[in-house]
Design a protein around this motif. Sequence first.
Motif, PDB file in Angstrom:
ATOM      1  N   THR A  92      -2.351  11.741   3.402  1.00 36.89           N
ATOM      2  CA  THR A  92      -1.432  10.614   3.194  1.00 36.89           C
ATOM      3  C   THR A  92      -0.093  10.923   3.857  1.00 36.89           C
ATOM      4  O   THR A  92       0.298  12.082   3.962  1.00 36.89           O
ATOM      5  N   THR A  93       0.572   9.887   4.285  1.00 37.50           N
ATOM      6  CA  THR A  93       1.920  10.071   4.790  1.00 37.50           C
ATOM      7  C   THR A  93       2.861  10.217   3.607  1.00 37.50           C
ATOM      8  O   THR A  93       2.845   9.387   2.702  1.00 37.50           O
ATOM      9  N   LEU A 108       1.106   5.324   2.143  1.00 35.80           N
ATOM     10  CA  LEU A 108       2.387   6.017   2.185  1.00 35.80           C
ATOM     11  C   LEU A 108       2.774   6.395   0.767  1.00 35.80           C
ATOM     12  O   LEU A 108       2.710   5.567  -0.139  1.00 35.80           O
ATOM     13  N   LEU A 109       3.144   7.648   0.607  1.00 35.97           N
ATOM     14  CA  LEU A 109       3.601   8.084  -0.707  1.00 35.97           C
ATOM     15  C   LEU A 109       5.078   8.439  -0.618  1.00 35.97           C
ATOM     16  O   LEU A 109       5.496   9.186   0.262  1.00 35.97           O
ATOM     17  N   ARG A 124      -0.905  10.194 -10.365  1.00 35.75           N
ATOM     18  CA  ARG A 124      -0.873   8.758 -10.610  1.00 35.75           C
ATOM     19  C   ARG A 124      -0.519   7.997  -9.329  1.00 35.75           C
ATOM     20  O   ARG A 124      -1.104   6.971  -9.018  1.00 35.75           O
ATOM     21  N   SER A 125       0.455   8.547  -8.581  1.00 42.93           N
ATOM     22  CA  SER A 125       0.876   7.801  -7.409  1.00 42.93           C
ATOM     23  C   SER A 125      -0.121   7.948  -6.255  1.00 42.93           C
ATOM     24  O   SER A 125      -0.156   7.110  -5.369  1.00 42.93           O
ATOM     25  N   ALA A 171       0.847  -1.197   0.000  1.00 42.90           N
ATOM     26  CA  ALA A 171       0.000   0.000   0.000  1.00 42.90           C
ATOM     27  C   ALA A 171       0.877   1.241   0.000  1.00 42.90           C
ATOM     28  O   ALA A 171       0.654   2.193   0.734  1.00 42.90           O
ATOM     29  N   VAL A 172       1.908   1.171  -0.797  1.00 41.38           N
ATOM     30  CA  VAL A 172       2.896   2.236  -0.869  1.00 41.38           C
ATOM     31  C   VAL A 172       3.031   2.604  -2.341  1.00 41.38           C
ATOM     32  O   VAL A 172       3.125   1.722  -3.183  1.00 41.38           O
ATOM     33  N   ASN A 173       2.992   3.863  -2.655  1.00 44.41           N
ATOM     34  CA  ASN A 173       3.248   4.263  -4.032  1.00 44.41           C
ATOM     35  C   ASN A 173       4.397   5.247  -4.074  1.00 44.41           C
ATOM     36  O   ASN A 173       4.718   5.891  -3.095  1.00 44.41           O
TER      37      ASN A 173
END
Lengths: 359, 292, 362
Positions: free
Chosen positions: A183-184, A152-153, A144-145, A74-76
């Motif tokens: 978002t973090t 988490l970005l 997109r991300s 769940a990280v981009n």
Amino acid sequence: MIHFQNVTKRYGEFTAIDNLTIDIYEREFYALLGPSGCGKTTLMRMLAGFETPTEGKIFLAGQDIAPVPPNKRAVNMMFQSYALFPHLSIWENIAFGLKREKMPKHDINDRVEEMLRLTRLEKFARRKPHQISGGQRQRVALARSLAKHPKLLLLDEPLGALDKKLRQDTQFELMDIQEKTGTTFVIVTHDQEEAMTVASRVAVMDHGKIIQVSTPDRIYENPNSVYVADFIGDVNLIEGTAKLNGSDSYAMSWHEGHAPLSIKSPNAFSDGQKCHLAIRPEKVAISADQPAEADNAVQGRILDIAYLGNISTYHVELPTGAVIKAQTANTRRIARRAFTWEDTVWLSWTATAGVLLAD
Amino acid sequence: MRRFVLIAIPYVWLLALFLVPFAIVLKIALSDAAVARPPYFPQFDWAEGIAAFIAELDFENFVWLTEDDLYWKAYLSSLKIAVISTFFTLLAGYPIAYGMARAPEEWRPTLMMLVILPFWTSFLIRVYAWMGILSNEGFLNQFLMWIGVISEPLTILNTNSAVYIGIVYTYLPFMILPVYSALERLDGSLIEAAEDLGCSRLTAFWLVTIPLSKTGIIAGSFLVFIPVLGEFVIPSLLGGSDTLMIGKVLWEEFFSNRDWPVASAVAVVLLLLLVIPIVLFQRNQQKQQEAE
Amino acid sequence: MTLKTMTMTAVVALGTAAAATAEEVRVYNWSDYIDEGLLEKFEKETGIDLIYDVFDSNEVLETKMLAGGSGYDVVVPTGSFMARQIQAGAFQKLDPSKLPNKGNMWGAIEERTSKYDPGNEYSINYMWGTTGIGVNAGKVKEVLGEDAPIDSLELVFNPANMEKLASCGVHFLDAPDEMIPAALKYIGEDPNSMDADVVAKAEPVLMAVRPYITKFHSSEYINALANGDICVAFGWSGDILQARDRAAEAENGVEIEYNAPKEGALMWFDQMTIPVDAPNPEGAHKFLNFIMDAQNMAAASNYVYYANGNKASQEFLEEDVIGDPAIYPNEETVQNLYIKEGYPPKVQRKATRLWTKVKSGT
């Protein structure tokens, strides 16, 4: 939310990350700051899943993420080069991750529209990446991300490719979006100004180690090491030996024949310990006459003047040969400047202006 | 003036090396076979004038091509062989190009060298080498029997399989080089981005690597497909007698029947068959570019 | 400077000029068809540079002749092909005054070749031979039994035999002008028929055996037979005898045998001629005359195991050549040999089409 526990990463002989333990909290805007090769990108790539730690564990929301491949996290990530798919339109780029989730079509539509609105790209949805400007591309990459609602970005030098003016606007935009989405964000950058602007906490890294983690103001005002003081902003470093002189107060002898400098420091030093006084140029006052009530004052000769418009930096050579920088705001017109080259001036600062750092 | 010269050079080139030979072939295709030297009629004669000369030409030979199913079968069979071998060349060439593009930078010139190296040997010698490998008493059979996979030698030489092997081998570099150059330009972070956005390795390959190497794949496929369609040497050396290819039919018309006009007609049709897909393909490319 | 030194200089200059443009003769002959020692001998005797190229199909040669400008001075087409090329005007008449050795030629052969070249005005015979069956005797007997009909067309045109032979490999010449007459002979038709309907009768005969034929090729069979890759080849006498010798040299246990089919075999003639546009017809005549020398011709035949059309050479032939009925057939066999002329264009097209169908099944 993220916990690095004794993480080490080696490439052959080279240690990129050296036994590192940090925590990143929810909704935080966390900056990894350091010179190139300090390991900050490796750290981020481990979060994304493109690298695995040699030793130690990384926990995301309490779960060890070592066995989770990048596509299941769940990280981009927003890539430094943006990595937009050149064969897909802006719309398809943003929808790319959503389609992989097998999201129903109209939900994808809604989400993409939402992201386009958030990044103000509605007009460009049908274009290909090479048909839009650098700043727009950066926003596409961000959209997109973010489209997949990552917990988490990760942003890898997100603004590096933009020119300065655009970079500043975008910094605020980033902060804005981070606040809106909650978002973090973890940002990797070598630009300390950028880190200071956008981040709520900054981690300064060097040689695979975290040197200091703190809020931007504390990093600036209270660096915990010569390295951090020197890396963040401009600083004067004066080497000497400490001698306790009252509670939290030290007298630092720095050169024979000169009075010791008086410094207040929360850091404890033993008598005779080698230390450095780090003092920011803007905290050093410059005057023609000896100031009456300064904690510290030294005399010197102006070597150089750097005129930056709003401020000027004076390079003043002390009799010892050391050069101290002092900054003053240019509140007057340049023609009426008080000092010029070769003038003898006094530099002064208070006991609390600088920090005393161990060697 | 300089611009004119710059533009003129490729056109003169095209005219001298393509259009003029084509016009000659077309003219022969419209003539009649004759026992003469060269063996067709009419010969161009200034005295009689161009009008009289042109009046002698006709499309008889093209009509002839439609009357015997041999030609259609040969065209279709060539097409089939060309399609299949292009596919296998792609199948074999793509992973090699991919590996090369992914190899450490300092190895790439060496790998490239290895791909080009076979060109330094005569093409015929390499095909003859394959005859040595594939024949019943050849290395391949001896090896397979030695390791015990087969007990009877496999008949590969003189079959279509040998033709495919020969074509794939010979044309592999033509596939590898354009695909490699497309893959080399591919930014590795695109694959990471795709994985980051939820693709497995395989889907990332399908959705990103393949579409982005599309130009290389298409260029390579054309570089293989077009010459294979008219291939003559490989099928005649490695193929069996039932390997039917238009190149062979053309050879027979030309050499066995001494019927230069029909042979030329076959060649003209072959060229048209090739030119049409190329033109369509280029149109399509242009349209796409305009749309962008 | 004296007159003498001037002359000297001139002579030297002339000498170098002559060396730079040394006279050449370009010869285009069948592959494996001459004793290479003869080529050197010719160069030594005449001082002419000999450039020797080879081909393995009449069709290739014919195309070069019809296109013109081949650059060759001497070429060696087979009679039936040559007849057509003479008609197309590809060759020049020979000049008998430059061929003093012409008297060595064998009238019996000249009589036959005059069918292709009336009066032998354009050509001299180089070699002649028969088209027949080469077998790896051991293997064929292994497959078909001791009484295998190795001297009969039954061997190659009877599907029952061919089906069995397919396992050890069969090559046919890729030459419709030789295979169609043989098929016609097998069913008792006139092999030299110019009638399209008769020619068409060869088709079912050939189609019946085509599934069992490994390859149609006109030169590979020499090696294939010698190596043991194939056990039967329908080919040219001398080539099969060369295969026999190669196998014997290799000592690989392969024994090759040649037979002209007892039903009748095609007799062919390879003729040396001079293209109409030969760059050096003078040199070409010298080469022809050199070849017609009895000893030279004998050397060639001794080397390639083909009979020649040179009567005078016979006394120099080795016994295993002149005494071998496979090469110089006895009177009885000669009666059984037939010759074939070139097809007219329409029949030729039929024949080629038939042959394509046989080879490819289409």
